[in-house]
Scaffold this motif. Structure first.
Motif, mmCIF file in Angstrom:
data_model
loop_
_atom_site.group_PDB
_atom_site.id
_atom_site.type_symbol
_atom_site.label_atom_id
_atom_site.label_comp_id
_atom_site.label_asym_id
_atom_site.label_seq_id
_atom_site.Cartn_x
_atom_site.Cartn_y
_atom_site.Cartn_z
ATOM 1 N N ALA A 193 -4.052 -4.500 1.098
ATOM 2 C CA ALA A 193 -5.192 -4.308 2.024
ATOM 3 C C ALA A 193 -6.150 -5.235 2.167
ATOM 4 O O ALA A 193 -6.318 -5.920 1.015
ATOM 5 C CB ALA A 193 -5.877 -2.965 1.401
ATOM 6 N N ILE A 194 -6.103 -5.995 3.304
ATOM 7 C CA ILE A 194 -6.648 -7.391 3.423
ATOM 8 C C ILE A 194 -8.155 -7.324 2.931
ATOM 9 O O ILE A 194 -8.809 -8.309 2.579
ATOM 10 C CB ILE A 194 -6.485 -7.987 4.609
ATOM 11 N N GLY A 195 -9.217 -6.352 3.493
ATOM 12 C CA GLY A 195 -10.241 -6.355 2.993
ATOM 13 C C GLY A 195 -10.651 -6.770 1.631
ATOM 14 O O GLY A 195 -9.967 -6.217 0.724
ATOM 15 N N GLU A 196 -11.665 -7.448 1.504
ATOM 16 C CA GLU A 196 -12.037 -7.965 0.183
ATOM 17 C C GLU A 196 -12.267 -6.766 -0.598
ATOM 18 O O GLU A 196 -12.296 -6.696 -2.011
ATOM 19 C CB GLU A 196 -13.318 -8.810 0.302
ATOM 20 N N ASN A 197 -13.129 -5.608 -0.023
ATOM 21 C CA ASN A 197 -13.794 -4.532 -0.811
ATOM 22 C C ASN A 197 -12.517 -3.391 -0.950
ATOM 23 O O ASN A 197 -12.844 -2.303 -1.599
ATOM 24 C CB ASN A 197 -14.766 -4.113 -0.310
ATOM 25 N N GLN A 198 -11.274 -3.591 -0.614
ATOM 26 C CA GLN A 198 -10.380 -2.701 -0.543
ATOM 27 C C GLN A 198 -10.030 -2.289 -2.213
ATOM 28 O O GLN A 198 -9.882 -1.042 -2.617
ATOM 29 C CB GLN A 198 -9.150 -3.097 0.181
ATOM 30 N N GLU B 10 4.853 -0.449 3.624
ATOM 31 C CA GLU B 10 5.376 -1.584 4.600
ATOM 32 C C GLU B 10 4.439 -2.529 5.015
ATOM 33 O O GLU B 10 4.527 -3.896 4.886
ATOM 34 C CB GLU B 10 5.741 -0.865 6.023
ATOM 35 N N ASN B 11 3.183 -2.230 4.938
ATOM 36 C CA ASN B 11 2.085 -2.978 5.446
ATOM 37 C C ASN B 11 1.855 -4.081 4.060
ATOM 38 O O ASN B 11 1.560 -5.159 4.355
ATOM 39 C CB ASN B 11 0.664 -2.407 5.350
ATOM 40 N N ALA B 12 1.872 -3.560 3.042
ATOM 41 C CA ALA B 12 1.755 -4.076 1.566
ATOM 42 C C ALA B 12 2.712 -5.153 1.599
ATOM 43 O O ALA B 12 2.666 -6.606 1.394
ATOM 44 C CB ALA B 12 1.917 -3.488 0.640
ATOM 45 N N PHE B 13 4.030 -4.804 1.968
ATOM 46 C CA PHE B 13 5.139 -5.790 1.938
ATOM 47 C C PHE B 13 4.799 -6.956 2.998
ATOM 48 O O PHE B 13 4.949 -8.250 2.487
ATOM 49 C CB PHE B 13 6.294 -5.067 2.280
ATOM 50 N N TYR B 14 4.523 -6.597 4.158
ATOM 51 C CA TYR B 14 4.253 -7.813 5.084
ATOM 52 C C TYR B 14 2.980 -8.734 5.018
ATOM 53 O O TYR B 14 2.932 -9.720 5.423
ATOM 54 C CB TYR B 14 4.663 -7.230 6.701
ATOM 55 N N ALA B 15 1.988 -7.944 4.285
ATOM 56 C CA ALA B 15 0.868 -8.703 4.035
ATOM 57 C C ALA B 15 1.235 -9.744 3.186
ATOM 58 O O ALA B 15 0.550 -10.805 3.357
ATOM 59 C CB ALA B 15 -0.288 -7.592 3.914
#
Length: 426
Positions: free
Chosen positions: A21-26, A190-195
């Motif tokens: 998760a890109i957000g700093e607070n995630q 999937e999002n983690a993989f490509y992030a």
């Protein structure tokens, strides 16, 4: 040094992580060693991901690299093709008349954009796939296919970013948007993989030192394995973790991870390659010999060279069009052959169109060489743990493997080993 891609079958050469998760607070966590380098590279946030509004550093890096491509804020333009994504009203209107099922069928059919087609064809196929995703999400914002469509868009953008780096910014932005929505599995993994792919690519563009990038990658690989226990990407991530551990010199931890990896995925191709990586570094300082089939039809047995200094080199073979790297080897042969140097080549066929062809510049070398005709999937590369080119195995007069990474000092090392007294050579 040319980096082979993918490093493992089906593995992008970029990494993975918890920051998924890109957000700093995630993720709220204590600062780690991997965070130290992020503070020095403001384009990448402390949690490893770019802030949604902060792409200035990326754009500066792209301009500095002279990519010569335009970033189009309103949509993706496929340079050199007739396809525009999200910016062609007539096409979008026609797509909106399609049903959800028809659109998702188009999206999944776009997954056929494999590496065995031209780059131009892949650009067009991935572009059409993204266009269909955008049409689906616009016409059916609450579609039951939303997660599948977003996963397909991630894959397509990642593929486009490998072909033309200007798509990296859009991949970063999409992974951030998906993360902000607290996605469920399998979209989360999937999002983690490509992030992470986007993160590592950004780190490279911003010229982050390799050791710092590796430490950041290691943390992310560990987090991915912990956060996504059922992901189909686990074997790929595990193998990549092992490789990064080796690159930072943590061989013992890499070996321990290999044991765990093997227990969970004993037959996975990525595990086999990871084993070769571990064996490569653990073989240094031990007796070494191997056998290969020479291109000439003869047998190569390095055991026959006991008492000589042997350099086994690995190079990508593109035929007569790219033989500059052989000039250095020819010079070494001319200088040291009479003193006891023996060269053994492993020429990796980079293009299937070169199979069964003869190239005088490489085939008539004064030393034996093996042609690895399955490219990066060749057994000899997997066995030797080779994924970067050129690569070298240097064996001394006693038959002991002295190094697999001579760096820029190959000639000096050969001189040193040839100068070893006969008593030491045994």
């Amino acid at each position: 040094m040319l980096v082979a891609s993918p490093v493992y079958p089906g593995i992008p050469m970029l990494s993975l992580s918890r920051a998924l998760a890109i957000g700093e607070n995630q993720y709220v966590r204590r600062p780690t060693r991997a965070d130290e380098h992020h503070r020095e590279y403001p384009g990448i946030t402390g949690s490893g991901w770019r802030k949604s509004s902060d792409f200035e550093s990326m754009q500066t890096a792209m301009k500095r690299a002279h990519f010569g491509v335009r970033l189009v804020a309103a949509g993706v333009v496929l340079v050199g093709s007739t396809i525009a994504i999200g910016q062609e009203p007539k096409r979008a209107a026609a797509a909106r008349r399609l049903t959800e099922a028809e659109l998702i069928e188009r999206i999944e059919r776009g997954a056929e954009a494999k590496d065995n087609v031209s780059a131009e064809a892949r650009l067009m196929l991935h572009g059409m796939r993204i266009h269909s995703v955008n049409a689906l999400l616009e016409a059916y914002p609450k579609s039951e296919y939303r997660a599948r469509a977003l996963a397909a868009k991630l894959e397509a953008l990642a593929s486009l970013a490998r072909l033309q780096p200007q798509y990296l910014e859009q991949l970063l932005k999409l992974t951030e948007e998906i993360s902000a929505g607290d996605p469920k599995e399998p979209l989360a993994s999937e999002n983690a993989f490509y992030a992470i792919q986007a993160f590592v690519a950004a780190a490279r563009l911003e010229k982050m030192p390799q050791d710092r990038r590796n430490y950041g990658s290691i943390e992310r690989y560990n987090a991915f394995l912990a956060d996504h226990p059922s992901s189909e990407h686990r074997p790929i991530i595990w193998a990549s973790l092992i490789r990064s551990l080796i690159e930072v010199g943590n061989t013992e931890r890499a070996a321990a991870e290999l044991v765990r990896f093997t227990a969970e995925y004993p037959e996975h191709p990525a595990m086999t390659r990871a084993r070769g990586e571990v064996n490569r570094v653990r073989s240094v300082g031990k007796p070494f010999k191997t056998q290969l089939d020479a291109f000439s039809g003869a047998k190569i047995d390095t055991g026959d060279y006991l008492g000589k200094v042997v350099v086994i080199y690995f190079r990508l073979d593109r035929g007569d069009a790219a033989v500059e790297d052989l000039a250095v080897l020819r010079a070494l042969h001319e200088k040291y052959a009479k003193r006891g140097l023996r060269l053994v080549g492993v020429h990796v066929v980079a293009d299937k169109s070169l199979l069964n062809q003869s190239f005088p510049a490489t085939d008539d070398l004064p030393w034996p060489h093996h042609r690895a005709e399955k490219g990066l999937q060749s057994e000899v590369l997997i066995r030797f743990g080779v994924s970067r080119f050129p690569a070298y195995y240097v064996v001394d007069r006693r038959g002991v493997l002295r190094t697999t990474d001579p760096g820029e000092g190959l000639s000096d090392l050969i001189e040193k080993l040839l100068a070893e007294p006969a008593a030491d050579a045994g």
